[in-house]
Design a protein around this motif. Sequence first.
Motif, PDB file in Angstrom:
ATOM      1  N   TYR A  66      29.870  63.739  39.452  1.00  0.00           N
ATOM      2  CA  TYR A  66      29.295  64.909  40.116  1.00  0.00           C
ATOM      3  C   TYR A  66      28.816  64.550  41.526  1.00  0.00           C
ATOM      4  CZ  TYR A  66      26.792  69.302  40.685  1.00  0.00           C
ATOM      5  OH  TYR A  66      26.376  70.528  41.148  1.00  0.00           O
ATOM      6  N   LEU A  67      28.232  63.371  41.666  1.00  0.00           N
ATOM      7  CA  LEU A  67      27.792  62.917  42.990  1.00  0.00           C
ATOM      8  C   LEU A  67      28.986  62.747  43.933  1.00  0.00           C
ATOM      9  CD1 LEU A  67      25.104  60.314  41.865  1.00  0.00           C
ATOM     10  CD2 LEU A  67      24.652  62.424  43.143  1.00  0.00           C
ATOM     11  N   LYS A  68      30.100  62.233  43.413  1.00  0.00           N
ATOM     12  CA  LYS A  68      31.316  62.110  44.221  1.00  0.00           C
ATOM     13  C   LYS A  68      31.786  63.484  44.704  1.00  0.00           C
ATOM     14  CE  LYS A  68      33.238  58.021  41.876  1.00  0.00           C
ATOM     15  NZ  LYS A  68      33.410  57.127  43.039  1.00  0.00           N
ATOM     16  N   ALA A  69      31.725  64.458  43.792  1.00  0.00           N
ATOM     17  CA  ALA A  69      32.167  65.810  44.143  1.00  0.00           C
ATOM     18  C   ALA A  69      31.249  66.442  45.188  1.00  0.00           C
ATOM     19  CB  ALA A  69      32.222  66.675  42.877  1.00  0.00           C
ATOM     20  N   ILE A  70      29.953  66.213  45.060  1.00  0.00           N
ATOM     21  CA  ILE A  70      29.004  66.748  46.043  1.00  0.00           C
ATOM     22  C   ILE A  70      29.241  66.120  47.414  1.00  0.00           C
ATOM     23  CG2 ILE A  70      26.567  66.906  46.673  1.00  0.00           C
ATOM     24  CD1 ILE A  70      27.380  68.784  44.443  1.00  0.00           C
ATOM     25  N   TYR A  71      29.509  64.806  47.420  1.00  0.00           N
ATOM     26  CA  TYR A  71      29.811  64.142  48.686  1.00  0.00           C
ATOM     27  C   TYR A  71      31.077  64.723  49.301  1.00  0.00           C
ATOM     28  CZ  TYR A  71      30.653  60.413  52.072  1.00  0.00           C
ATOM     29  OH  TYR A  71      30.868  59.717  53.236  1.00  0.00           O
ATOM     30  N   ALA A 205      30.104  67.764  62.213  1.00  0.00           N
ATOM     31  CA  ALA A 205      28.648  67.614  62.258  1.00  0.00           C
ATOM     32  C   ALA A 205      28.211  66.278  61.651  1.00  0.00           C
ATOM     33  CB  ALA A 205      27.976  68.759  61.501  1.00  0.00           C
ATOM     34  N   PRO A 206      27.194  65.639  62.229  1.00  0.00           N
ATOM     35  CA  PRO A 206      26.628  64.422  61.617  1.00  0.00           C
ATOM     36  C   PRO A 206      25.799  64.784  60.386  1.00  0.00           C
ATOM     37  CG  PRO A 206      25.361  65.046  63.559  1.00  0.00           C
ATOM     38  CD  PRO A 206      26.542  65.988  63.492  1.00  0.00           C
ATOM     39  N   ILE A 207      25.620  63.839  59.471  1.00  0.00           N
ATOM     40  CA  ILE A 207      24.767  64.070  58.293  1.00  0.00           C
ATOM     41  C   ILE A 207      23.838  62.868  58.097  1.00  0.00           C
ATOM     42  CG2 ILE A 207      26.060  65.737  56.904  1.00  0.00           C
ATOM     43  CD1 ILE A 207      27.408  63.344  55.528  1.00  0.00           C
ATOM     44  N   PRO A 208      22.723  62.827  58.806  1.00  0.00           N
ATOM     45  CA  PRO A 208      21.778  61.721  58.604  1.00  0.00           C
ATOM     46  C   PRO A 208      21.187  61.735  57.210  1.00  0.00           C
ATOM     47  CG  PRO A 208      20.821  63.425  60.006  1.00  0.00           C
ATOM     48  CD  PRO A 208      22.258  63.795  59.802  1.00  0.00           C
ATOM     49  N   TRP A 209      21.147  60.553  56.595  1.00  0.00           N
ATOM     50  CA  TRP A 209      20.507  60.279  55.311  1.00  0.00           C
ATOM     51  C   TRP A 209      21.250  60.830  54.099  1.00  0.00           C
ATOM     52  CZ3 TRP A 209      17.727  56.476  56.484  1.00  0.00           C
ATOM     53  CH2 TRP A 209      16.918  56.470  57.632  1.00  0.00           C
ATOM     54  N   ARG A 210      21.639  62.092  54.111  1.00  0.00           N
ATOM     55  CA  ARG A 210      22.151  62.704  52.888  1.00  0.00           C
ATOM     56  C   ARG A 210      23.423  62.025  52.375  1.00  0.00           C
ATOM     57  NH1 ARG A 210      24.636  68.708  51.762  1.00  0.00           N
ATOM     58  NH2 ARG A 210      24.477  68.627  49.495  1.00  0.00           N
ATOM     59  N   GLY A 211      24.392  61.792  53.269  1.00  0.00           N
ATOM     60  CA  GLY A 211      25.649  61.182  52.839  1.00  0.00           C
ATOM     61  C   GLY A 211      25.445  59.796  52.267  1.00  0.00           C
ATOM     62  N   THR A 212      24.671  58.971  52.960  1.00  0.00           N
ATOM     63  CA  THR A 212      24.396  57.612  52.484  1.00  0.00           C
ATOM     64  C   THR A 212      23.623  57.641  51.171  1.00  0.00           C
ATOM     65  OG1 THR A 212      24.310  56.884  54.794  1.00  0.00           O
ATOM     66  CG2 THR A 212      23.452  55.367  53.140  1.00  0.00           C
ATOM     67  N   ALA A 213      22.682  58.578  51.048  1.00  0.00           N
ATOM     68  CA  ALA A 213      21.903  58.694  49.813  1.00  0.00           C
ATOM     69  C   ALA A 213      22.803  59.036  48.628  1.00  0.00           C
ATOM     70  CB  ALA A 213      20.813  59.747  49.979  1.00  0.00           C
ATOM     71  N   LEU A 214      23.759  59.948  48.831  1.00  0.00           N
ATOM     72  CA  LEU A 214      24.682  60.310  47.756  1.00  0.00           C
ATOM     73  C   LEU A 214      25.516  59.112  47.315  1.00  0.00           C
ATOM     74  CD1 LEU A 214      25.948  63.805  48.993  1.00  0.00           C
ATOM     75  CD2 LEU A 214      24.672  63.359  46.882  1.00  0.00           C
ATOM     76  N   LEU A 215      26.000  58.335  48.272  1.00  0.00           N
ATOM     77  CA  LEU A 215      26.806  57.162  47.932  1.00  0.00           C
ATOM     78  C   LEU A 215      25.960  56.107  47.212  1.00  0.00           C
ATOM     79  CD1 LEU A 215      29.012  56.756  51.136  1.00  0.00           C
ATOM     80  CD2 LEU A 215      29.599  57.823  48.960  1.00  0.00           C
ATOM     81  N   CYS A 216      24.718  55.933  47.635  1.00  0.00           N
ATOM     82  CA  CYS A 216      23.822  54.984  46.953  1.00  0.00           C
ATOM     83  C   CYS A 216      23.553  55.416  45.512  1.00  0.00           C
ATOM     84  CB  CYS A 216      22.503  54.870  47.712  1.00  0.00           C
ATOM     85  SG  CYS A 216      22.613  53.953  49.258  1.00  0.00           S
ATOM     86  N   LEU A 217      23.341  56.705  45.319  1.00  0.00           N
ATOM     87  CA  LEU A 217      23.097  57.218  43.975  1.00  0.00           C
ATOM     88  C   LEU A 217      24.327  57.021  43.081  1.00  0.00           C
ATOM     89  CD1 LEU A 217      21.111  60.494  44.784  1.00  0.00           C
ATOM     90  CD2 LEU A 217      20.231  58.433  43.661  1.00  0.00           C
ATOM     91  N   GLU A 218      25.511  57.118  43.669  1.00  0.00           N
ATOM     92  CA  GLU A 218      26.737  56.843  42.914  1.00  0.00           C
ATOM     93  C   GLU A 218      26.723  55.425  42.350  1.00  0.00           C
ATOM     94  OE1 GLU A 218      30.650  57.489  44.523  1.00  0.00           O
ATOM     95  OE2 GLU A 218      29.943  59.226  45.653  1.00  0.00           O
ATOM     96  N   TRP A 219      26.352  54.462  43.197  1.00  0.00           N
ATOM     97  CA  TRP A 219      26.328  53.067  42.768  1.00  0.00           C
ATOM     98  C   TRP A 219      25.234  52.830  41.727  1.00  0.00           C
ATOM     99  CZ3 TRP A 219      29.591  49.079  43.343  1.00  0.00           C
ATOM    100  CH2 TRP A 219      30.617  49.230  44.264  1.00  0.00           C
TER     101      TRP A 219
END
Length: 321
Positions: A66-71, A205-219
């Motif tokens: 689900y996190l992958k899909a949101i990203y 558009a840039p996405i500060p924090w959110r994109g990296t946070a989603l990838l971290c949560l995936e791991w």
Amino acid sequence: MTQPGISRDTARPAWRRWVGTILLVIALGYLAYTLRDEVDEMQAALARISVAGFLAATALALVMCYLKAIYHRTLLSRISGRHEHLEAVVPAYAQAQVVRYLPGKVWGLVHQANKLSSLFTPQQVMLANLLQMLVTNLMAVGIIGSILAAHLTGQAWLLLGLPLTLLVVEALHRRPVLEQSIVTLAMKASRGRFGTQDLARTPIAPIPWRGTALLCLEWIAFYAMWLVAADGWLAMPDLLLLGTWYAAASLLGIVAIAVPAGMIVREALFVSLGGLSAYPEGLLLVLAAALRIVMTLGELALIPIALLVSRLGGKPGARHG
């Protein structure tokens, strides 16, 4: 519905079928040879599998998917400039991940482009998939490389590669240089045809924090899945290390594009790589097979859940984006 100009023969040429078959035969032969004396170890490993751990791991696999899909939805929003009525993205992405098991990865992409044709152009869908692959694999290389380098050399300072990797990924999310470079390259290579010129006109558009946070949560979900799936099998550091070896095998398995979802090839690579740390091959194969089932079930479970969330989000008055 199929994409114009794409047929089953052109999307999956004969050479891919032959290469896929050869890779599967080699992987199966390697596993059979390596595990010829590991029957007892495999039976013992199978006996350790608990229903509770299996179900918990499947739930975590669902979260990871689900996190992958949101990203992915975030990427499409950035690329297209569309911020509303995005409820169809997650179900289409979830279905595409399952379709790739059947005829292969290319048809998963075609299926997703068809499902989202009323919202996004095929070029936008392809770009989002490409960018997700590049960024997630870049992060994977940094995480896997740092952990395995520290393990194999005994130098703990090499784990500094973990925060460095996060800084690089965050910089890419804040400054969409990678996205713009790929679009520019595609436009030049195609001389502005195939919709690349229109793609280049949309600011990313840039996405500060959110994109990296989603990838971290995936791991985090990935490692948690390993811990609950094999709870009591080995000590936590060993399980985390095996999870890293499995991630490395998955990363290397990407080159097996002719094999649907890298089936069998990934497991053979995991048994080979994990054997470098002196773990029994029988244990490794049972773990790999269990995790393959767990992650497949997670992908399958995401489809009805994503469709339900999509319908709830698509009701009048519901918030989109």
